[in-house]
Write an enzyme that holds these catalytic residues in place. Structure first.
Site, PDB file in Angstrom:
ATOM      1  N   GLU A 227       1.008  -1.123   0.086  1.00 48.99           N
ATOM      2  CA  GLU A 227       0.089   0.005   0.012  1.00 48.99           C
ATOM      3  C   GLU A 227       0.993   1.212  -0.140  1.00 48.99           C
ATOM      4  O   GLU A 227       1.430   1.524   1.231  1.00 48.99           O
ATOM      5  CB  GLU A 227      -1.024  -0.183   1.125  1.00 48.99           C
ATOM      6  CG  GLU A 227      -1.975   0.983   1.052  1.00 48.99           C
ATOM      7  CD  GLU A 227      -1.676   2.199   1.487  1.00 48.99           C
ATOM      8  OE1 GLU A 227      -1.758   3.041   0.789  1.00 48.99           O
ATOM      9  OE2 GLU A 227      -1.950   2.470   2.884  1.00 48.99           O
ATOM     10  N   CYS A 261      -1.378   8.850   2.611  1.00 55.39           N
ATOM     11  CA  CYS A 261      -1.384   8.324   1.440  1.00 55.39           C
ATOM     12  C   CYS A 261      -2.427   9.002   0.421  1.00 55.39           C
ATOM     13  O   CYS A 261      -2.564   9.068  -0.575  1.00 55.39           O
ATOM     14  CB  CYS A 261      -1.163   6.770   1.369  1.00 55.39           C
ATOM     15  SG  CYS A 261      -2.372   6.138   2.173  1.00 55.39           S
TER      16      CYS A 261
END
Length: 458
Positions: A227, A261
């Protein structure tokens, strides 16, 4: 203004410590061990027990998370802790519901599939959400019956270590969970290259993710879940609820000091409402309270460390030099602090560094667009594909644009709407695999086919 202070350090783990942790995890994973023989429903009860202990220590853990990361205490208490508890309880419920299938095949055979644990799973945790990302990984891993070896980020090991004490208190068998604070180039690299680790899950930068995948391939072809970074587009159409769009995008851009993110870092606004969107964004940013993370009034804390602070300020300076219009912020508070003001740029062009590179800081970049086709092409013109958002009152437009976006998640008229029940992960250079939801179970299990030869036709 809060004064800078440094917490005492910890002795970092080295490769030899990783070897010991893997050996302990291997013993716990052996056939006949307490963990391997444990009933699935008992695994679920252990995860529920751990969730109970996290709830009991919620105030302490939120304080540790705030001290460790610099995020406002109330955000840690209500978002990180709540999300962590929900993740544990969600996967506790899955523990006795993982099963295979009966598969019809030709001739006199009977075939079934079984879902089995992968084995020893390595988890490398980032510094921006150290507790929550830890739970995203150990929840499904333990639910599926794996053992885990964890490396928290060197900047933020405190909550992981406290969770380790709670895991022991919950009476998980020895060796099932092993926590190793250490540095990426030593302990982290050892995770990726270790032939005793069967799978690695990593959350962090794309560049480090590439190194982990390369090392995993060269060692034992271990499975990898990544991720990684994002340069996330938000598209604001003229027919949207403008105030809602401003509020949601500000939340996406500045939450956790922009160190997400999922940060709303590229905001495309249709020309008809562009000036008004910029004006309202500036007014909203002025209401953000910068200060001591432990002060309940604070909504914006410091960046994680000096190196990251310098990177963000360099990108802000590049935006000024390349011709973006600095509408608000752009500076920092105090001579030695790590507090960066929420920053808004307008008239940003697609070729600018702030439009291309992941800033990972409190910087909102606002672009103009004219047509739907144009903005879809520009929004997808990135090596990243983590999340995106669309703001419109037209359901037809929401469905068509969301279908065209090259991202793992699309939010419609909202932002950062993450739920433990729904999968999360990216397209392109934003990673491989999915975390959360039922989809995450596949990342922590192997499918075995068992075929029987029948003596006669049934």
């Amino acid at each position: 203004m809060v004064k800078a202070r440094t917490l005492p350090g910890l002795k970092p783990s080295e490769k030899e410590d990783v070897d010991k942790a893997v050996a302990a995890a291997k013993v716990a994973m052996q056939l006949g061990s307490a963990w391997r023989k444990m009933e699935p429903s008992h695994r679920g009860r252990l995860l529920h027990r751990l969730a109970d202990l996290v709830e009991r220590d919620r105030l302490l853990i939120a304080t540790l998370e705030s001290l460790d990361t610099g995020k406002p205490f109330l955000q840690a208490f209500f978002v990180d802790l709540e999300g962590s508890i929900r993740t544990l309880r969600y996967y506790a419920g899955w523990a006795d519901k993982i099963h295979g299938k009966s598969v019809p095949v030709d001739e006199t055979f009977m075939c079934i599939t079984k879902h089995e644990p992968i084995g020893i799973c390595g988890a490398i945790i980032p510094w921006n959400f150290p507790l929550l990302m830890l739970m995203w990984k150990i929840g499904p891993a333990l639910c599926c019956g794996n053992t885990v070896v964890i490396k928290p980020a060197e900047q933020t090991p405190l909550t992981a270590l406290h969770i380790g004490s709670l895991i022991k208190e919950a009476e998980f068998p020895p060796g099932v969970v092993n926590i190793l604070p250490g540095f990426g180039p030593t302990a982290g690299a050892a995770f990726a290259s270790h032939c005793g680790i069967d799978k690695v899950a990593f959350t962090g930068s794309t560049e480090v993710g590439q190194l982990i995948k390369e090392s995993a391939a060269k060692s034992n072809l271990k499975r990898v879940t990544l991720e990684l970074g994002g340069k996330n587009p938000c598209i604001v159409f003229a027919d949207c609820d403008l105030q809602l769009a401003v509020e949601e995008i500000q939340k996406g851009a500045f939450y956790n000091q922009g160190q997400c993110c999922t940060a709303a870092s590229r905001v495309f606004v249709q020309e008809k409402i562009y000036e008004e969107f910029v004006r309202r964004s500036i007014e909203s940013a002025k209401k953000i309270v910068i200060g001591d993370p432990l002060d309940p009034q604070t909504t914006h804390g410091p960046q994680i460390d000096q190196q990251h602070f310098d990177k963000i300020m360099d990108l802000i300076e590049s935006g000024k030099k390349e011709g973006a219009k600095l509408e608000y912020g752009g500076g920092y508070l105090g001579e030695k602090s790590l507090f960066i003001q929420p920053t808004i740029f307008s008239e940003v062009k697609d070729s600018m560094r702030i439009a291309i590179e992941e800033i990972f800081g409190p910087v909102l970049c606002i672009f103009r667009f004219k047509s739907q086709q144009e903005v879809i092409e520009r929004a997808n013109n990135s090596r990243y594909g983590l999340v995106s958002a669309v703001f419109t009152t037209s359901m037809d437009r929401a469905l068509s644009v969301s279908g065209a976006m090259e991202t793992g998640t699309v939010w419609i008229n909202c932002y950062n709407a993450l739920h433990v029940q729904t999968p999360f992960g990216g397209y392109k250079m934003s990673g491989n695999g999915r975390e959360l939801g039922e989809y995450a179970l596949a990342e922590y299990s192997e499918v075995k086919t068992v075929t029987f030869k029948m003596s006669e036709t049934m």
